[in-house]
Enzyme design. Structure first.
Site, mmCIF file in Angstrom:
data_model
loop_
_atom_site.group_PDB
_atom_site.id
_atom_site.type_symbol
_atom_site.label_atom_id
_atom_site.label_comp_id
_atom_site.label_asym_id
_atom_site.label_seq_id
_atom_site.Cartn_x
_atom_site.Cartn_y
_atom_site.Cartn_z
ATOM 1 N N ASP A 188 4.665 -6.549 4.868
ATOM 2 C CA ASP A 188 4.463 -5.586 3.802
ATOM 3 C C ASP A 188 3.918 -4.302 4.408
ATOM 4 O O ASP A 188 4.255 -3.955 5.539
ATOM 5 C CB ASP A 188 3.511 -6.183 2.754
ATOM 6 C CG ASP A 188 3.848 -5.729 1.351
ATOM 7 O OD1 ASP A 188 3.585 -4.559 1.038
ATOM 8 O OD2 ASP A 188 4.363 -6.545 0.558
ATOM 9 N N HIS A 190 -0.036 -1.806 -1.270
ATOM 10 C CA HIS A 190 0.836 -2.870 -1.770
ATOM 11 C C HIS A 190 0.606 -4.175 -1.018
ATOM 12 O O HIS A 190 0.509 -5.256 -1.625
ATOM 13 C CB HIS A 190 2.290 -2.414 -1.633
ATOM 14 C CG HIS A 190 3.289 -3.326 -2.255
ATOM 15 N ND1 HIS A 190 3.902 -4.337 -1.565
ATOM 16 C CD2 HIS A 190 3.801 -3.364 -3.511
ATOM 17 C CE1 HIS A 190 4.752 -4.959 -2.367
ATOM 18 N NE2 HIS A 190 4.717 -4.387 -3.549
ATOM 19 N N ASN A 217 13.379 -4.933 -9.240
ATOM 20 C CA ASN A 217 12.827 -4.439 -10.511
ATOM 21 C C ASN A 217 13.744 -3.464 -11.228
ATOM 22 O O ASN A 217 13.277 -2.529 -11.837
ATOM 23 C CB ASN A 217 11.498 -3.712 -10.256
ATOM 24 C CG ASN A 217 10.446 -4.627 -9.702
ATOM 25 O OD1 ASN A 217 10.536 -5.834 -9.830
ATOM 26 N ND2 ASN A 217 9.450 -4.043 -9.069
ATOM 27 N N SER A 266 7.351 -8.037 -6.957
ATOM 28 C CA SER A 266 6.495 -8.080 -5.769
ATOM 29 C C SER A 266 5.275 -8.949 -6.004
ATOM 30 O O SER A 266 4.751 -9.578 -5.090
ATOM 31 C CB SER A 266 6.030 -6.671 -5.390
ATOM 32 O OG SER A 266 6.938 -6.037 -4.559
#
Length: 822
Positions: free
Chosen positions: A156, A189, A282, A359
């Site tokens: 990530d 994130h 998404n 996520s």
């Protein structure tokens, strides 16, 4: 996969059930709520010597057959008319000899509820941590809270190393954006994702993650604005499995591009036993399909649901979906200080905040996978997948559907799933193994180009175009991979196939570990320089073949002459050859000319694959600088488990003046005055040398150094051994060259002795004094439990340039603002 029927029987886990005291006959116990009992059953306890069969039972009451486990307690179970349990119970309590009578209470697992202050409603969100509750994590934690032997790799934007929720469980990671050993999260994130999967619980602060005790490996593949490239992700995946053996890899990122690089990297990890979990995307409102890498069959694709178990409108849809998990308004960890992307964009607070998206759904599944892998029965990714999909709660449309897959994960049921019927394919045992020797390191295997005629109607093969090939009958039977072949196919794209699979211009990673299905065709090949090549694009280019020598020592030579790489067909020329040796089955790869961008291996595969595609030996995969001109690689086969027959060595001579003899990456420095007469120094390089103590971490670098004649120890003055370390060596040592050390083997005691080791950072070398000559090995000290706060950056081997940008699978945040990219 067909979802198996779930048992309707209630599983009981009893921690402690005390016997009730004797109730006086005149007592009239109150009726209990109907939901707390098994309808139609009563339990009675009798005085010693009294038998239930001798009792005068009320009308409609029957004695169940005696359960052997209850006989020592003199306890029996009665069947009574449903709805009359309390009435019959009170009557039985007035019966002489009855000690107690009570309903058959329902007993459920005593769920572990974390004491973390943000578990319930808080300043951050009124929902609290609804995600773990929705997937029945508290019941699962009664079974296990995870194991420190399991590693979750979070690929990530990095991770905040100072966040207290990860204290004591962080492994040294790597930053593939800045190319250093400090994967600090500047986006926010990655820290959020890691907290959902594995934040500490019951530590008096914050939240509880799914797997409390798992190790966390932060791998930074996304930049400060939360975007990255396919190359950084692919490198991160290989790094996680090769250097740390990560059992779970979370990929809360994706792309709509069907990248072969991403495909091969994820499959590479799956072959090595990693469970890969990825977010679906998404962009459903825009007609979004499941993104890559979630779309690959060996990656668990996760959709998002809202509180209330309804599919999230933003979550991408498609038949590739496997399961769903909570994704909307999920509370988790954020960087503790400093600026980070989502703080500025969404007004996320320091330390904790909520975000929404697939996520956030993916790490729920990754954390559950880590819990499952802490149990011995879940020893393969296929078993994890079967448990997740077979026990999921069917939501949305009945059955498997394109919005939620098999349904919402159920943590406790997944842990209770019996995977014994799941039989992952067992790869066949290889009949041979291969080793290679490199002329740049081995004086006894020099580069020796085979000259063959370039005759248009004699030796030139009819191979034209970028994906052309020619089938060839061999002049002698050739043993390869345990089988014998009398023909093969020569491909324009720089490889020879023995299985008739031709025309593949997209190279892939060779499966050097036998762990799962073979990747794809071809499955029996020699890759001299497998890349997208085009002989028709080069001036005077061609592919030629000829036979040299006489039986039984003939050589069959295939030469690719002045072949361009398609991506740079006006600026590249490659001339290389494959030599097959009659009888021995040895294979020689030689490189005469490597001209232009990418010509040293930046987008090529070099090595062998055999055993129906389950086994192989890889020299390089898309590695710039892997090859050089006037280089030879000789591959030799041997029975599995036997020592290598052909050793690499280099000899040199020294006298009383001393000097240095080197065989990369090792060297020996002999001071003046140690040797009394001319002495021959011989190096032999080994990839392994048993036995190695369990607490040693070998890098697979060993050198057997001998002198003839041998001076007698103790040496005065003292010779020194050195090793030229690489960035990969430093990465394996936790990002610090100081963690590397020498050890020497004692052939008499059969013990290794660690040597005091010095680091010469200017030359990327480590040094140690030589107590005696034997086998020297390079090892890494145990890695620290926490990431360093500071550290000098160091580069890893460069991969490809950016291929295509990756985007986070994140839809909405603190203020529910939609972004233009997913």
């Amino acid at each position: 996969m067909v979802k198996p029927w779930l048992s309707a029987a209630l599983a009981l886990i009893v921690l402690f059930i005390p016997l009730h005291p004797v109730i006086p006959a005149q007592a009239q116990p109150a009726a209990l709520p109907r939901t707390d009992i098994i309808p139609g059953e009563l339990i009675i306890g009798l005085l010693p010597g009294r038998a239930a069969s001798a009792l005068s039972l009320p009308k409609g009451v029957q004695l169940q057959p005696a359960a052997a486990e209850l006989v020592p307690l003199n306890v029996s179970v009665l069947q009574v008319p449903a709805g009359e349990e309390d009435q019959v119970r009170q009557e039985l309590l007035r019966t002489p000899g009855v000690v107690f009578a009570e309903p058959n209470y329902r007993v459920e697992a005593a769920d572990i509820i974390p004491t973390d202050p943000l578990w319930g409603p808080s300043e951050y969100t009124s929902e609290g941590q609804w995600g773990p509750v929705a997937v029945r994590a508290p019941a699962a934690w009664e079974i296990t809270t995870g194991s420190e032997d399991i590693t979750i790799a979070v690929l990530d934007s990095g991770l905040d190393r100072s966040h207290p929720e990860f204290e004591g469980r962080l492994l040294p990671g790597y930053d593939f954006i800045s190319n250093d050993s400090i994967p600090q999260d500047r986006c926010g994130h990655g820290t959020h994702v890691a907290g959902i999967a594995a934040a500490s619980a019951n530590n008096g602060i914050g939240i509880a993650g799914m797997a409390w005790n798992a190790k966390i490996l932060p791998v930074r593949v996304l930049d400060n604005e939360c975007s990255g490239s396919l190359v950084s992700v692919a490198r991160g995946i290989v790094f996680a499995v090769d250097h740390y053996g990560a059992e779970v890899i979370n990929l809360s990122l994706g792309t709509s591009i069907a990248s072969r690089l991403l495909e091969t990297a994820t499959y590479y990890a799956y072959q090595r036993g990693a469970t890969l979990v990825a977010a679906a995307g998404n962009s459903q409102t825009g007609g979004g399909a499941v993104l890559y890498p979630a779309k690959y069959p060996w990656v668990i694709a996760v959709a998002a649901v809202n509180r209330g178990n309804t599919p999230a409108l933003y979550s991408n849809i498609g038949s590739e979906l496997d399961v769903a998990a909570p994704g909307t308004r999920v509370l988790s960890t954020t960087p503790t200080s400093g600026s980070f992307y989502y703080q500025n964009f969404y007004d996320i607070k320091n330390r904790y905040g909520w975000l929404s998206g697939t996520s956030m759904a993916a790490p729920h599944v990754s954390g559950l996978a880590a819990l499952m892998l802490s149990l011995p029965q879940f020893d393969h990714p296929d078993k994890v997948y079967a448990a997740l999909t077979s026990t999921a709660l069917d939501i949305g449309m009945a059955g498997v559907d394109p919005e939620t897959g098999y349904g919402l994960i159920q943590a406790d049921l997944a842990l209770a799933f019996d995977p014994s019927s799941i039989t992952p394919p067992e790869p066949p045992d290889p009949l041979v193994e291969y080793d290679y020797l490199d002329s740049t390191r081995c004086a006894n295997y020099p580069y020796a180009w085979r000259e063959i005629a370039h005759e248009t109607f004699g030796t030139q093969l009819p191979i034209f175009g970028g994906d052309g090939y020619a089938n060839v009958t061999l002049p002698f039977a050739f043993p390869f991979g345990g089988s014998t072949y009398t023909s093969l196919s020569v491909n324009a794209d720089g490889y020879i196939a023995f299985d008739g699979r031709n025309g593949f211009n997209q190279n892939f990673i060779i499966p050097t570990a036998s762990a799962a299905y073979p990747y794809t065709a071809p499955n029996a090949f020699i890759a001299a320089f497998w890349d997208d090549l085009n002989p028709s694009a080069g001036l005077e280019a061609g592919i030629f073949a000829d036979v040299l020598g006489t039986a039984p020592n003939r050589e069959y030579v295939v030469e690719w002459y002045r072949i361009p790489i398609q991506a740079n067909n006006t600026r590249t020329e490659l001339t290389f050859q494959v030599v097959l040796f009659e009888g021995s089955g040895d294979i020689l790869l030689q490189y005469a000319q490597l001209k232009g961008p990418g010509s040293t291996g930046a987008s090529a595969t070099i090595g062998l694959e055999y055993n129906s595609g389950y086994s192989g030996v890889q020299y390089a995969y898309e590695q710039p600088g892997a090859l050089r001109e006037k280089q030879a690689l000789r591959f030799s086969s041997r029975p599995p488990g036997t020592p290598r027959a052909n050793e690499c060595f280099l000899s040199g001579s020294l006298d009383a003046a001393g000097g240095e003899v080197s065989l990369e990456p090792f060297c020996l420095q002999v001071p003046a005055g140690l040797l009394d007469e001319p002495t021959r120094v011989t190096f032999s390089l080994l990839s392994k040398f048993p036995p190695v103590p369990a607490d040693y971490r070998p890098l697979g670098r060993f050198a057997d150094i001998t002198l003839q004649p041998m001076p007698n120890p103790p040496f005065d003055p003292t010779p020194q051994v050195c090793y030229q370390y690489t960035a990969a060596d430093v990465a394996a040592a936790g990002g610090r060259a100081a963690n590397l050390y020498f050890a020497v083997y004692d052939s008499e005691t059969h013990f290794w002795k660690r040597l005091p080791t010095r680091v010469d950072a200017a030359q990327n070398r480590i040094w140690a004094d030589v107590p005696h000559f034997s086998v020297f090995g390079v090892f890494s000290a145990p890695l620290p439990q926490n990431l360093p706060v500071t550290g000098a950056p160091f580069p890893l081997a460069e991969g490809l340039g950016t291929v295509v940008g990756l985007v986070l699978i994140l839809g909405v945040g603190w203020r529910w603002r939609r972004r233009t990219r997913v």
